[in-house]
Scaffold this motif. Structure first.
Motif, mmCIF file in Angstrom:
data_model
loop_
_atom_site.group_PDB
_atom_site.id
_atom_site.type_symbol
_atom_site.label_atom_id
_atom_site.label_comp_id
_atom_site.label_asym_id
_atom_site.label_seq_id
_atom_site.Cartn_x
_atom_site.Cartn_y
_atom_site.Cartn_z
ATOM 1 N N LEU A 337 34.107 1.325 -17.252
ATOM 2 C CA LEU A 337 34.476 0.673 -16.662
ATOM 3 C C LEU A 337 34.449 0.348 -15.846
ATOM 4 N N ASN A 338 34.920 1.543 -14.859
ATOM 5 C CA ASN A 338 35.134 1.853 -13.505
ATOM 6 C C ASN A 338 33.542 1.577 -12.968
ATOM 7 N N MET A 339 32.292 2.363 -13.421
ATOM 8 C CA MET A 339 31.004 1.762 -13.136
ATOM 9 C C MET A 339 30.427 0.687 -13.185
ATOM 10 N N LEU A 340 30.795 0.056 -14.236
ATOM 11 C CA LEU A 340 30.439 -1.592 -15.057
ATOM 12 C C LEU A 340 30.860 -2.984 -13.860
ATOM 13 N N GLU A 341 32.125 -2.143 -13.642
ATOM 14 C CA GLU A 341 33.169 -3.290 -12.371
ATOM 15 C C GLU A 341 32.621 -2.487 -11.081
ATOM 16 N N THR A 342 31.892 -1.645 -10.595
ATOM 17 C CA THR A 342 30.988 -0.936 -9.721
ATOM 18 C C THR A 342 29.736 -1.837 -9.523
ATOM 19 N N LEU A 343 29.102 -1.964 -10.572
ATOM 20 C CA LEU A 343 27.799 -2.398 -10.399
ATOM 21 C C LEU A 343 27.334 -4.273 -10.988
ATOM 22 N N ASN A 344 29.122 -4.401 -10.876
ATOM 23 C CA ASN A 344 29.186 -5.928 -10.845
ATOM 24 C C ASN A 344 28.336 -6.519 -12.460
ATOM 25 N N ILE A 345 28.989 -5.911 -13.635
ATOM 26 C CA ILE A 345 27.873 -6.084 -14.855
ATOM 27 C C ILE A 345 29.878 -6.007 -15.417
ATOM 28 N N ASP A 346 29.338 -7.324 -16.598
ATOM 29 C CA ASP A 346 30.146 -7.991 -17.396
ATOM 30 C C ASP A 346 30.535 -6.785 -18.535
ATOM 31 N N PRO A 347 31.573 -6.233 -18.557
ATOM 32 C CA PRO A 347 31.985 -5.641 -19.813
ATOM 33 C C PRO A 347 31.559 -6.287 -21.128
ATOM 34 N N LEU A 348 31.968 -7.477 -21.193
ATOM 35 C CA LEU A 348 31.398 -8.279 -22.302
ATOM 36 C C LEU A 348 30.134 -8.672 -22.468
ATOM 37 N N ALA A 409 24.074 -9.115 -20.338
ATOM 38 C CA ALA A 409 24.115 -8.439 -18.466
ATOM 39 C C ALA A 409 23.009 -7.630 -17.736
ATOM 40 N N ALA A 410 22.711 -8.013 -16.262
ATOM 41 C CA ALA A 410 21.608 -7.163 -16.231
ATOM 42 C C ALA A 410 22.249 -5.671 -15.775
ATOM 43 N N TYR A 411 21.670 -4.253 -16.276
ATOM 44 C CA TYR A 411 22.150 -2.961 -15.999
ATOM 45 C C TYR A 411 21.856 -2.243 -15.349
ATOM 46 N N LYS A 413 18.235 -2.321 -11.386
ATOM 47 C CA LYS A 413 18.149 -3.397 -10.582
ATOM 48 C C LYS A 413 16.502 -3.748 -11.050
ATOM 49 N N ILE A 414 15.827 -3.314 -11.758
ATOM 50 C CA ILE A 414 14.291 -4.685 -12.642
ATOM 51 C C ILE A 414 15.076 -5.172 -13.509
ATOM 52 N N LYS A 415 16.151 -5.142 -14.081
ATOM 53 C CA LYS A 415 16.651 -6.390 -14.852
ATOM 54 C C LYS A 415 17.421 -7.161 -13.929
ATOM 55 N N LYS A 416 18.223 -6.802 -13.534
ATOM 56 C CA LYS A 416 18.447 -8.155 -12.048
ATOM 57 C C LYS A 416 17.118 -8.684 -11.482
ATOM 58 N N LEU A 417 16.757 -8.336 -11.474
ATOM 59 C CA LEU A 417 15.220 -8.948 -10.354
ATOM 60 C C LEU A 417 15.334 -9.972 -11.852
ATOM 61 N N VAL A 418 15.173 -9.356 -12.722
ATOM 62 C CA VAL A 418 14.435 -10.657 -14.146
ATOM 63 C C VAL A 418 15.323 -11.522 -14.322
ATOM 64 N N GLY A 419 16.956 -11.425 -13.980
ATOM 65 C CA GLY A 419 17.678 -12.178 -14.387
ATOM 66 C C GLY A 419 17.715 -12.186 -15.746
ATOM 67 N N ASP A 420 19.630 -13.089 -15.560
ATOM 68 C CA ASP A 420 20.198 -13.284 -17.099
ATOM 69 C C ASP A 420 20.449 -14.876 -17.691
ATOM 70 N N THR A 421 19.158 -15.964 -16.714
ATOM 71 C CA THR A 421 19.531 -17.480 -16.483
ATOM 72 C C THR A 421 18.268 -17.751 -17.803
ATOM 73 N N THR A 422 18.888 -18.977 -18.353
ATOM 74 C CA THR A 422 18.283 -19.627 -19.314
ATOM 75 C C THR A 422 16.836 -19.862 -18.894
ATOM 76 N N PRO A 423 15.587 -19.961 -19.039
ATOM 77 C CA PRO A 423 14.563 -20.730 -18.177
ATOM 78 C C PRO A 423 14.758 -21.951 -18.894
ATOM 79 N N GLU A 424 14.220 -23.130 -18.190
ATOM 80 C CA GLU A 424 14.433 -24.440 -18.184
ATOM 81 C C GLU A 424 13.638 -24.802 -19.150
#
Length: 454
Positions: A337-348, A409-411, A413-424
């Motif tokens: 949990l500490n790692m996820l929160e530090t990296l701003n990753i949604d635990p859910l 949830a992007a966990y 760096k490369i996943k954060k760049l790809v993103g998790d938003t739904t394409p238009e």
């Protein structure tokens, strides 16, 4: 590097000689061979690809039809396949449509989006329920085959356990690219064997191949592990969730996803939090206490995290689910949990590998005591309602509908760049994928009719 794919993508744009030289240069990046031999190898690949392209000129129209890929025009990454979100779930439902089109019978199959499938058999006139499951190694653990083998084995055993089955066998399938060190196979197998020994479930069969044979250079490692389980009782599939049930959750410390997060973000100590077989031990304690038959549903918090699982259960069953955020957070291992929160990753929104149980209220305490006696922390985190929606009650008592992201949830760096938003254009992508699925079913039906006639 896929040298066959390299050639197919360029064969129409280069002369034979230029393409041979270009491919030979790429080959020498991976193999210590002479210029002459690299050219010969390149020419062999180009010759083979050129031969296959002649199939398009064949007079056998049916053969051409079934050998041409049923294209959707949508790439795996674009659709988020494997990223455990809305796009991935959509594709898995289309795979289930193809399975359903076979009209073969099973108790639990991919149409229900459960982790394992179940068939009923008979042994000495007694009904036996057989569960099978298969999982692939986490793609980012190719360089860490022991950890990959360990966690993929846990994953497939979990998938059997959550169907209420007792695991009895493990199967392993290994694919290592042409330049990979054979030791990777041994490391992976040792990881599988470690879990096998810890939970006393034997490895009974397997397969070992190269990724792409001669056509893929490098040392990329991919694999899958399957498992088989048996039970005297019907499966505890997601469809068993009933209004008034209590939702229980064991402490989750993660598996392949959390290990990948830890390694690629520098939280190396968290890897040790993941190295356990708590999930299987918790399940086995329920088998031994003969409580499995009374549990309405079991699942592991993996695909897209609790958001994904809650959505799939509600979508499959039509029931509502009500969760308490604080209680869920308490069931994530503190270091994780500490790692996820530090990296701003949604635990859910990420796989924590917890065991989630949906049980009648009158046996909830017995389940908690039994699992706790196996040394695994467990707590109540919510209940089943008739709202038809999965709802999260936050610590400030506000509510949120649990909806899976386009990707989990992007966990990294490369996943954060790809993103998790739904394409238009997601709806258009869905239509294209749906069409490709229907075309694949039609192709299957044509082939079956042809074989039956001949």
């Amino acid at each position: 590097m896929d040298i066959e794919g390299f050639v197919r993508a360029r064969i129409d744009d280069y002369s034979y000689e230029d393409l041979s030289v270009l491919l030979a240069e790429r080959i020498r990046e991976y193999k210590e061979i002479s210029d002459e031999n690299s050219i010969k190898m390149a020419e062999a690949v180009i010759d083979e690809v050129s031969t296959t392209l002649k199939l398009k000129e064949s007079d056998d129209e049916f053969l051409k039809e079934i050998t041409e890929i049923t294209k959707s025009g949508v790439g795996m990454g674009e659709m988020g396949v494997g990223s455990r979100g809305a796009g991935d779930f959509f594709v898995h439902r289309r795979i289930a449509d193809i399975v359903a089109s076979t009209n073969t019978a099973s108790l639990v199959n991919p149409t229900e989006q459960d982790d394992g499938g179940v068939v009923r058999s008979k042994a000495k006139n007694d009904e036996v329920y057989i569960t099978t499951a298969v999982d692939g190694i986490h793609s980012r653990l190719s360089e860490y085959p022991f950890l990959g083998g360990f966690h993929v084995t846990r994953a497939t055993l979990r998938d059997v356990c959550v169907m209420g089955a007792d695991p009895v066998a493990i199967l392993s399938d290994v694919h290592l690219a042409d330049d990979g060190d054979v030791g990777k196979i041994f490391d992976f197998t040792a990881g599988v064997a470690a879990v096998s020994e810890l939970v006393n479930v034997p490895i009974v069969a397997g397969s070992t191949l190269r990724v792409g044979g001669d056509m893929v250079l490098g040392d990329r490692f991919v694999s899958a592990v399957g498992s088989v389980g048996v039970s005297d009782y019907p499966p505890t599939a997601r469809k068993g969730a009933t209004k008034g049930d209590v939702i229980l959750l064991t402490e989750g410390s993660g598996g392949g996803t959390i290990t990948t997060t830890a390694i690629y973000n520098g939280f190396f100590d968290v890897v040790w939090d993941t190295m356990n077989v708590n999930f299987v031990q918790a399940s086995q304690s329920l088998f031994e206490a003969d409580l499995v038959k009374d549990i309405h549903a079991m699942t592991d918090v993996t695909n897209g995290g609790l958001r994904g699982d809650a959505h799939e259960i509600s979508n499959t069953t039509g029931v509502g689910l009500e969760f308490y955020e604080k209680d869920i957070r308490n069931m994530v291992a503190p270091n994780v949990l500490n790692m996820l929160e530090t990296l701003n990753i949604d635990p859910l929104g990420v796989s924590t590998d917890s065991l989630m149980l949906v049980v009648p209220e009158d046996i909830a305490e017995d389940v908690i005591k039994t699992v706790s006696s196996a040394g695994v922390d467990i707590a109540e985190i919510g209940q089943v309602t008739d709202s038809g929606e999965p709802i999260l009650i936050k610590e400030d008592f506000s509510t949120e509908k649990l909806v899976p992201l386009f990707r989990e949830a992007a966990y990294t760096k490369i996943k954060k760049l790809v993103g998790d938003t739904t394409p238009e254009d997601f709806e258009i992508m869905q239509e294209k994928v749906q069409k490709a699925c229907e075309d694949a079913i039609a192709k299957k039906d044509k082939v079956i009719n042809y074989i039956n006639k001949n």
